[in-house]
Structures are given as structure tokens and as C-alpha cells.
Design a protein around this motif. Sequence first.
Motif, PDB file in Angstrom:
ATOM      1  N   LEU B 120       0.861  -1.193   0.000  1.00 56.89           N
ATOM      2  CA  LEU B 120       0.000   0.000   0.000  1.00 56.89           C
ATOM      3  C   LEU B 120       0.893   1.237   0.000  1.00 56.89           C
ATOM      4  N   ILE B 121       0.703   2.065  -1.006  1.00 56.20           N
ATOM      5  CA  ILE B 121       1.459   3.316  -1.061  1.00 56.20           C
ATOM      6  C   ILE B 121       0.527   4.452  -0.651  1.00 56.20           C
ATOM      7  N   ILE B 122       0.909   5.139   0.420  1.00 59.56           N
ATOM      8  CA  ILE B 122       0.111   6.258   0.921  1.00 59.56           C
ATOM      9  C   ILE B 122       0.743   7.542   0.423  1.00 59.56           C
ATOM     10  N   GLU B 123       0.079   8.225  -0.499  1.00 53.92           N
ATOM     11  CA  GLU B 123       0.613   9.501  -0.997  1.00 53.92           C
ATOM     12  C   GLU B 123       0.117  10.615  -0.096  1.00 53.92           C
ATOM     13  N   ASN B 124       1.012  11.182   0.680  1.00 51.72           N
ATOM     14  CA  ASN B 124       0.673  12.191   1.678  1.00 51.72           C
ATOM     15  C   ASN B 124       0.366  13.541   1.019  1.00 51.72           C
ATOM     16  N   VAL B 125      -0.149  14.473   1.790  1.00 50.38           N
ATOM     17  CA  VAL B 125      -0.353  15.848   1.333  1.00 50.38           C
ATOM     18  C   VAL B 125       1.025  16.470   1.056  1.00 50.38           C
ATOM     19  N   GLY B 126       1.128  17.247  -0.013  1.00 55.61           N
ATOM     20  CA  GLY B 126       2.388  17.895  -0.349  1.00 55.61           C
ATOM     21  C   GLY B 126       2.780  18.928   0.690  1.00 55.61           C
ATOM     22  N   ASN B 127       3.846  18.637   1.454  1.00 52.39           N
ATOM     23  CA  ASN B 127       4.254  19.513   2.559  1.00 52.39           C
ATOM     24  C   ASN B 127       5.524  18.915   3.150  1.00 52.39           C
ATOM     25  N   LEU B 128       6.513  19.760   3.436  1.00 53.70           N
ATOM     26  CA  LEU B 128       7.774  19.240   3.972  1.00 53.70           C
ATOM     27  C   LEU B 128       7.884  19.346   5.493  1.00 53.70           C
ATOM     28  N   VAL B 129       6.821  19.785   6.171  1.00 53.20           N
ATOM     29  CA  VAL B 129       6.930  19.931   7.633  1.00 53.20           C
ATOM     30  C   VAL B 129       6.088  18.866   8.351  1.00 53.20           C
ATOM     31  N   CYS B 130       4.819  19.088   8.482  1.00 50.09           N
ATOM     32  CA  CYS B 130       3.988  18.261   9.370  1.00 50.09           C
ATOM     33  C   CYS B 130       3.858  16.783   8.997  1.00 50.09           C
ATOM     34  N   PRO B 131       3.824  16.410   7.718  1.00 50.32           N
ATOM     35  CA  PRO B 131       3.717  14.970   7.443  1.00 50.32           C
ATOM     36  C   PRO B 131       4.807  14.156   8.145  1.00 50.32           C
ATOM     37  N   ALA B 132       5.985  14.753   8.327  1.00 52.83           N
ATOM     38  CA  ALA B 132       7.089  14.042   8.979  1.00 52.83           C
ATOM     39  C   ALA B 132       6.811  13.774  10.452  1.00 52.83           C
ATOM     40  N   GLU B 133       5.854  14.505  11.033  1.00 58.17           N
ATOM     41  CA  GLU B 133       5.614  14.412  12.478  1.00 58.17           C
ATOM     42  C   GLU B 133       4.611  13.324  12.849  1.00 58.17           C
ATOM     43  N   PHE B 134       3.934  12.767  11.852  1.00 58.94           N
ATOM     44  CA  PHE B 134       2.857  11.820  12.136  1.00 58.94           C
ATOM     45  C   PHE B 134       3.093  10.471  11.468  1.00 58.94           C
ATOM     46  N   ARG B 135       3.455   9.469  12.274  1.00 58.20           N
ATOM     47  CA  ARG B 135       3.498   8.083  11.788  1.00 58.20           C
ATOM     48  C   ARG B 135       2.068   7.647  11.492  1.00 58.20           C
ATOM     49  N   VAL B 136       1.884   6.864  10.445  1.00 60.43           N
ATOM     50  CA  VAL B 136       0.540   6.401  10.113  1.00 60.43           C
ATOM     51  C   VAL B 136       0.451   4.877  10.115  1.00 60.43           C
ATOM     52  N   GLY B 137       1.554   4.215  10.523  1.00 64.03           N
ATOM     53  CA  GLY B 137       1.581   2.752  10.535  1.00 64.03           C
ATOM     54  C   GLY B 137       2.419   2.183   9.402  1.00 64.03           C
TER      55      GLY B 137
END
Lengths: 227, 227
Positions: B120-137
Motif C-alpha cells: 500500500l502506497i500512501i501519498e501524503n499531502v504535499g508539505n515538507l513539515v507536518c507529514p514528517a511528524e505523524f506516523r501512520v503505521g
Amino acid sequence: MHRTKVRIVEDALDANNTIARANRADFDRHGVTVVNLMSAPGAGKTTLLERVLGPGIDGVRVGVLEGDVQGSLDADRLADLHVPVTQINTDSGFGGECHLDANMVRSALDAVPLADIDLLIIENVGNLVCPAEFRVGEDARIMVSSVAEGADKPLKYPLMFRTCELVIVNKLDLLDHVDFDLDLYLHHLDAVHPGVARMLVSARTGEGVDELREWLRRLPDRAAVPA
Amino acid sequence: MHRTKVRIVEDALDANNTIARANRADFDRHGVTVVNLMSAPGAGKTTLLERVLGPGIDGVRVGVLEGDVQGSLDADRLADLHVPVTQINTDSGFGGECHLDANMVRSALDAVPLADIDLLIIENVGNLVCPAEFRVGEDARIMVSSVAEGADKPLKYPLMFRTCELVIVNKLDLLDHVDFDLDLYLHHLDAVHPGVARMLVSARTGEGVDELREWLRRLPDRAAVPA
């Protein structure tokens, strides 16, 4: 009942807006016009500022407030141009804040020489989402897009494109080398923000930068409407 | 007393991590390896996925979970490749969330055909700050950088570059047309994340994409370490 509910929703943003108005009152007292400059990471905000501030803007004393998660790379570049630059780092949170808010700007104002400048350019953290949600006391918002980012961006980040007074399409020198449909981009832009002012520039070659310099020079005349 | 204080700080992230572990348990039960794909807006995540998933990955059934503030432009592009695509929109907040968190991913899992996919490839929201702060599993994080964004990005967004397993330098076809010092970029990258795996690719021309396909094919062998 309906009206009460709406008021509660508005209250959630009121703390930021209250501080933004306080910032704005300070800017007005000093006769300083303020621009909130926003873009995705790497769209070219700092290079564009170098192009604008290198020769300067006729009759306008400019200061810069730099927002970054960490470091002072951009501030150092601009300080070389002999403009007063103040750095805000947002990394006091666990991974760093992804935007500037009114309180962060307020906390830096003591270090900004408001009495000695006419125009303050606030370079926000590179991000197309949250910076659009926080007013900081600015007169105008400029949003820099790059042709390398693709024509779909207005549709994907509508709030950012909808809440700015000027959209700059940067890196025009790359137009022949990327799959970017400028007409489609402008069509999408007009769908989310009909008729918003737009400029086509290349910070790298300097193309179109005079027009931006003139827009900034004339901003105080247009920015007579209170926040 | 000191220990208690540290625990409180950790607790602030625990709600997300608890849900991330629950996601991970579901993924493990179905034998699904998960990638969290992150980048700045317009770095080319979707185009890269089109390149990888068009021919497919040998012996690997792939699904995609698309994170966007609004709309389903990317999901529509990938659905054309006949892979199962699930869309998450983050715009229920006042201006939209700038990242995916574990709970958003969890809320979409019922719609993801976990029994029918291996990756499963999860394409995150385009952003270099907050996505790094949240593990999603996820088992692994891939971060896509573009040569159009400039060589300073690892220093400006260190958490993003520090918390990923693979850094992809995309838009290599633009290298002759931008002021991008690749050696300097890699030097900065090693300063924030020494020795992290890296690949040079062009999603536009297909250069280097086979290497990424092979990396993804072999990911389950390497991802044996629990979250």
C-alpha cells in the motif's frame, strides 16, 4: 441559534485575528506597508526577493522578516543585500511549525526597525496549506507558484490561491523544459480566484521582476483599506 | 520527577502513535507492506507513481491511498492505471489539514482492499513539515525532492529528511536548466541523515525508475522490524 453557532466557529480564529489586528495597528502607526509572501518549498521566494531588493525599490525602504523551521540560510542571503532582516525560527514545537501566525510575527516585532522602513516583506514558511489560514497583520498576500510544480496546484490548494492579492508564476525560464500548460493553470486559477492579479516572472533571468517591483512600490496607495 | 515530565511530553504524541500501531497491526495481519510517500507540492509524487505502477511491480499487487486537501485529481490519474485507489480529503478543517495522521488513514482503511494487495502506497499531502511528524503505521517513508527546489532543502526541513528510509531526487532531466548543485545537496543530506539511501530519477523520462521499482519489490524483506 444559527447565529450563535456561527459566532462560535469564528471565535476559534479570533485569538490569531486579535493579535493580527494589534500587529496591523503597530504597522499603521509607523506607516509600514506589509506583504505576506507565501509559496511551496523551493518555488523561489528568496531568489525573487534577491532580484527585487538587489537594485532596490525606488523611494521605498524595505525590511524583511524571514520565517523558517530552522536555520537562517535565506536571511543570510538577504542580509548580503544590506536590508534589515529579522529571523523567526518555528522549530520550538516537536517538529517545527509549518507556518507563521500572528503571535510569532508579534514576538519578532521588537527586532524589526519599523521606524526605518516603509515596506516589510514577511517571507513565510514554504507550505501551500496552513500559511493561508493565519493572517499576521499584512496589507497584501503574494503567492509564488513555479512552473515546475504543475498546472493543477490552484485546484489542489484552493485556500492559498483564493486568499492572496497577487499570484506570481515563477521559473518562466523552465517553461520549455517542463510539462506545464500555462493556459490550463490560469484557467484553474480563475476558477478558484476569478480575476486575481497575476504576473509571469523568472527570478533566475530577471524577466518580469520590474513589474513586481512597481507593484510593491505602489502597494501603499492601494492598501488603504483597514484589515 | 524528571522522568514523569518526559512521559508527559511523550504522551502528547501517543494518541497518534497508538492509532498508528493499530493500523500497523491490520496491515501485518493482511501481509501488506506500507510506504508513506512524502514531498513538497509539485515534486512529482504522482507522476513517479504513474511511472512505477504503469508497468507494475513484478509479483506485487499494489494499492494506493491518496491524501489531498481537496479533490481527487491524483486519485483519478492513478485509477486510470487500474490499481485500487482510495481518496482521503483533509479539508473538513477550516482550511484543510496539511498532512495525514494515523486516524485519517484508519478512517479510510475500510475502503482499502487489504486482502487483495501486497503493497500500500500512501501519498501524503504535499508539505515538507507536518507529514514528517505523524506516523501512520508505515513500514518505510520515501521522500521525493526535486532538483527545481534547490540544494538547501535538507537543511531547511531537517525532520522530513531525517525520518525517511529513502530520498528520491526527482526531475533529473531539469538538471542542466536549473541552478542546482547536486554535490552540495547530497552533502546537506548526509549532514542531516548520514548515509540514507538515495536515488536519482526522472519521472518524466523514466530514468532511474526501475531502481525504485526494485526497491519497492524488495521492501517486505527489509521491513521485518516492527513499528
